[in-house]
Enzyme design. Structure first.
Site: not given
Length: 316
Positions: A9, A143, A147
């Site tokens: 990434g 999200y 996480k």
């Protein structure tokens, strides 16, 4: 020991700067940048680059086998605002990608793995002020709960496999070297671009929405400090709170006006990102990071504002 580091990434807001920092420390050839997309010129032309899709297990396994990394930084993720538009894809990328990397890190005996968490793990019933390391965590975004689940997997792999995984709950991040990636805190980057281009900005968050934020230079330093800390000094194997500084769009606009007196800010009547921001902490307690690995913030709001405007003027 000579390190061989893979950053997955590498094209993102954090990855762009982290790759450069790691190459400055370890040497360009020792840091393999990787991403699913074509990289920025600076990344591809200062060291090795590999195309990597964390959901393609065979491709990822090949990269581990080829490079035999000693450290892996997994930064590939779909962030909060984009994640709400594509929830199942966000869950798949954020979770399956992490499991693939953790499995291969065990298989190839990687010495350290870094994976970023976020203040998005907190939710509407978490304490909103000086949010502690341990408290109610009821995130209400894909999200956020990806996480939170990821934190549990990281601690699980540490306890079950002895894998040295380290993580930070980043606040909102502000930087000028790369564009933000679709998060709720992105206004604090966009505002500087619009100030220089148009002299005005319409905030998608309301005037008094306070959120914890951090300058990218501090975030990169925190990441490297955590990764360099002795394993025996670390007491958190889920993810460390990291506070940054808390401010509202109004306070940020006032700082910009000190340098650009004619700057004007307005506020959108409604935006789905407002509900996400309202569920997040207003300030964070990062005393564990201070105690365990000596964390200390350097950039306050005036310093962030001055540095952002100075550097963006050169590239806009």
């Amino acid at each position: 020991m000579t390190e061989k580091i893979i950053v997955i990434g590498a094209n993102g807001q954090i990855g762009t700067e982290l790759v450069n920092a790691l190459r400055n420390i370890h040497g360009a050839e020792q840091v393999i940048a990787s991403d699913i997309n074509d990289p920025a010129y600076a990344i591809r032309n200062t060291g090795p680059f590999e195309f990597v899709n964390v959901l393609d297990k065979d491709n990822l396994h090949h990269i581990f086998q080829k490079h035999q990394p000693t450290q892996v930084y997994l930064l590939a993720a779909i962030l909060s605002a984009v994640g709400e538009q594509r929830p199942k894809m966000a869950w798949d990328l954020n979770m399956t990608g992490l499991i693939h990397v953790l499995d291969f890190a065990v298989e190839f005996k990687v010495s350290k793995v870094f994976w970023p968490s976020s203040i998005a793990v907190f939710g509407p019933h978490s304490p909103q002020f000086n949010t502690p390391q341990y408290c109610v965590m009821d995130p209400n975004t894909v999200y956020g709960f990806s996480k939170l689940a990821g934190e549990r997997w990281c601690e699980y792999y540490f306890n079950k496999h002895g894998l040295d995984v380290r993580s930070i709950r980043y606040p909102g991040l502000i930087g000028w070297r790369a564009n933000p990636g679709g998060g709720t805190t992105d206004y604090a980057v966009h505002i500087f671009h619009e100030a220089l281009k148009k002299g005005k900005y319409e905030s998608f968050l309301s005037a008094e929405t306070a959120l914890p934020m951090m300058y990218m230079d501090d975030a990169i330093r925190a990441t490297l400090d955590l990764m360099n800390a002795p394993a025996e000094s670390l007491t958190i194997r889920s993810a460390y709170n990291l506070a940054g500084i808390s401010f509202t769009p109004t306070q940020l606009a006032e700082e910009i006006k000190k340098i650009m007196p004619n700057f004007a800010i307005s506020y959108a009547e409604s935006d789905p990102r407002q509900a996400i921001a309202d569920s997040w902490p207003k300030s964070i307690d990062d005393s564990y990071a201070q105690k365990d690995w000596g964390w200390k913030l350097e950039y306050d709001l005036p310093a962030i504002t001055a540095d952002m405007l100075t550097n963006l003027k050169k590239i806009i």
